[in-house]
Design a protein around this motif. Structure first.
Motif, PDB file in Angstrom:
ATOM      1  N   ALA A  20       0.837  -1.207   0.000  1.00 47.79           N
ATOM      2  CA  ALA A  20       0.000   0.000   0.000  1.00 47.79           C
ATOM      3  C   ALA A  20       0.873   1.260   0.000  1.00 47.79           C
ATOM      4  O   ALA A  20       0.550   2.247  -0.668  1.00 47.79           O
ATOM      5  CB  ALA A  20      -0.927  -0.002   1.212  1.00 47.79           C
ATOM      6  N   ALA A  21       1.980   1.219   0.733  1.00 47.49           N
ATOM      7  CA  ALA A  21       2.877   2.378   0.810  1.00 47.49           C
ATOM      8  C   ALA A  21       3.562   2.641  -0.529  1.00 47.49           C
ATOM      9  O   ALA A  21       3.773   3.794  -0.905  1.00 47.49           O
ATOM     10  CB  ALA A  21       3.921   2.159   1.903  1.00 47.49           C
ATOM     11  N   ILE A  22       3.909   1.584  -1.246  1.00 43.79           N
ATOM     12  CA  ILE A  22       4.507   1.775  -2.566  1.00 43.79           C
ATOM     13  C   ILE A  22       3.503   2.466  -3.486  1.00 43.79           C
ATOM     14  O   ILE A  22       3.847   3.400  -4.212  1.00 43.79           O
ATOM     15  CB  ILE A  22       4.991   0.440  -3.165  1.00 43.79           C
ATOM     16  CG1 ILE A  22       6.248  -0.012  -2.435  1.00 43.79           C
ATOM     17  CG2 ILE A  22       5.267   0.575  -4.661  1.00 43.79           C
ATOM     18  CD1 ILE A  22       6.778  -1.348  -2.872  1.00 43.79           C
ATOM     19  N   GLY A  23       2.254   2.035  -3.419  1.00 47.69           N
ATOM     20  CA  GLY A  23       1.220   2.693  -4.212  1.00 47.69           C
ATOM     21  C   GLY A  23       1.052   4.149  -3.809  1.00 47.69           C
ATOM     22  O   GLY A  23       0.920   5.031  -4.663  1.00 47.69           O
ATOM     23  N   LYS A  24       1.062   4.410  -2.507  1.00 39.99           N
ATOM     24  CA  LYS A  24       0.946   5.781  -2.022  1.00 39.99           C
ATOM     25  C   LYS A  24       2.152   6.607  -2.453  1.00 39.99           C
ATOM     26  O   LYS A  24       2.011   7.740  -2.907  1.00 39.99           O
ATOM     27  CB  LYS A  24       0.822   5.770  -0.491  1.00 39.99           C
ATOM     28  CG  LYS A  24       0.699   7.122   0.137  1.00 39.99           C
ATOM     29  CD  LYS A  24      -0.640   7.733  -0.163  1.00 39.99           C
ATOM     30  CE  LYS A  24      -0.786   9.040   0.616  1.00 39.99           C
ATOM     31  NZ  LYS A  24      -1.856   9.853   0.089  1.00 39.99           N
ATOM     32  N   GLY A  25       3.348   6.025  -2.342  1.00 41.41           N
ATOM     33  CA  GLY A  25       4.561   6.737  -2.756  1.00 41.41           C
ATOM     34  C   GLY A  25       4.579   7.018  -4.244  1.00 41.41           C
ATOM     35  O   GLY A  25       5.050   8.068  -4.681  1.00 41.41           O
ATOM     36  N   GLY A 154       8.617   1.860   1.687  1.00 38.59           N
ATOM     37  CA  GLY A 154       7.669   1.742   0.579  1.00 38.59           C
ATOM     38  C   GLY A 154       7.300   3.084  -0.013  1.00 38.59           C
ATOM     39  O   GLY A 154       7.253   3.235  -1.236  1.00 38.59           O
ATOM     40  N   ILE A 155       7.056   4.053   0.835  1.00 35.23           N
ATOM     41  CA  ILE A 155       6.707   5.380   0.320  1.00 35.23           C
ATOM     42  C   ILE A 155       7.890   6.006  -0.399  1.00 35.23           C
ATOM     43  O   ILE A 155       7.747   6.577  -1.481  1.00 35.23           O
ATOM     44  CB  ILE A 155       6.179   6.284   1.450  1.00 35.23           C
ATOM     45  CG1 ILE A 155       4.771   5.817   1.808  1.00 35.23           C
ATOM     46  CG2 ILE A 155       6.187   7.761   1.036  1.00 35.23           C
ATOM     47  CD1 ILE A 155       4.068   6.606   2.855  1.00 35.23           C
ATOM     48  N   MET A 156       9.077   5.892   0.170  1.00 33.52           N
ATOM     49  CA  MET A 156      10.257   6.491  -0.453  1.00 33.52           C
ATOM     50  C   MET A 156      10.622   5.793  -1.765  1.00 33.52           C
ATOM     51  O   MET A 156      11.103   6.415  -2.702  1.00 33.52           O
ATOM     52  CB  MET A 156      11.448   6.476   0.508  1.00 33.52           C
ATOM     53  CG  MET A 156      11.242   7.337   1.751  1.00 33.52           C
ATOM     54  SD  MET A 156      10.786   9.051   1.410  1.00 33.52           S
ATOM     55  CE  MET A 156      12.277   9.662   0.650  1.00 33.52           C
ATOM     56  N   LEU A 157      10.374   4.490  -1.835  1.00 30.05           N
ATOM     57  CA  LEU A 157      10.708   3.737  -3.043  1.00 30.05           C
ATOM     58  C   LEU A 157       9.564   3.677  -4.051  1.00 30.05           C
ATOM     59  O   LEU A 157       9.758   3.251  -5.187  1.00 30.05           O
ATOM     60  CB  LEU A 157      11.122   2.308  -2.669  1.00 30.05           C
ATOM     61  CG  LEU A 157      12.385   2.175  -1.822  1.00 30.05           C
ATOM     62  CD1 LEU A 157      12.586   0.733  -1.404  1.00 30.05           C
ATOM     63  CD2 LEU A 157      13.591   2.701  -2.555  1.00 30.05           C
ATOM     64  N   GLY A 158       8.388   4.108  -3.628  1.00 31.63           N
ATOM     65  CA  GLY A 158       7.199   3.992  -4.471  1.00 31.63           C
ATOM     66  C   GLY A 158       7.336   4.617  -5.838  1.00 31.63           C
ATOM     67  O   GLY A 158       6.895   4.045  -6.831  1.00 31.63           O
TER      68      GLY A 158
END
Length: 193
Positions: A20-25, A154-158
């Motif tokens: 979910a964080a990758i999607g958000k990122g 995840g957010i930083m790599l998204g």
């Protein structure tokens, strides 16, 4: 339960939040580390609380299911694992990539709702662990810390990795849960023989 098993549970529980964080990122224009840490903290706290709630529920019913508790742990972990694998293989629906504005209050509640949605499986883990000789506080802390780290990453790599890695992370988490469930069943059946 071994420290490695606890760490693997923490990792497995954080993979759906990581996805979910990758999607958000990927949806954010330029994710910054403070934003990623804030999201990681929100997800981590929620993910640490839900296994405690599940554990309390499991403890309340443990005397009634003591004879087959290892089967319950096996079925719950296996079902969660299969669910995560299926979710990882399923194509994503079109998501709205627009930011909900600069309203911090709305973003907090959006993150909290997403964190709660990705932590339902952690509550089921808590129920499973209520039947085992394990310190739930340690497990909840490990799950929360793993989630904090994974969501922040995840957010930083998204932006760079997109949905590809997120889906694969969820599949790996599902496989880990199935393996842990099978090992719990094996240990109990082997110990009873």
């Amino acid at each position: 339960m071994s420290p490695l098993s606890i760490l693997l549970i923490g990792f497995a529980m954080s993979t759906d939040a990581f996805a979910a964080a990758i999607g958000k990122g990927a949806a954010m224009r330029r994710p910054r580390l403070p934003d990623a840490l804030r999201a990681g903290l929100i997800f981590g706290v929620i993910e640490a609380i839900t296994p405690l709630l599940g554990w309390l529920l499991g403890r309340a019913t443990s005397q009634y299911v003591e004879a087959f508790d290892h089967w319950i742990a096996f079925v719950l972990l296996g079902a969660l694992g299969v669910h995560m694998i299926v979710a990882g293989l399923r194509p994503d629906a079109e998501e709205d990539t627009q930011e909900p504005g600069d309203n911090r209050h709305n973003r907090f509640w959006t993150l909290a709702a997403t964190g709660l949605a990705t932590s339902i499986d952690a509550a089921a883990i808590g129920v499973s662990l209520a039947f085992l000789d394990v310190h739930i506080g340690v497990v909840a802390l490990v799950i929360g810390l793993c989630t904090l780290v994974m969501v922040t990453l995840g957010i930083m790599l998204g932006r760079v990795l997109g949905a590809l890695v997120g889906k694969r992370a969820e599949i790996v988490g599902g496989v880990i849960l199935i393996v842990i469930g099978a090992s719990i069943l094996y240990e109990h059946l082997h110990g009873a023989a």
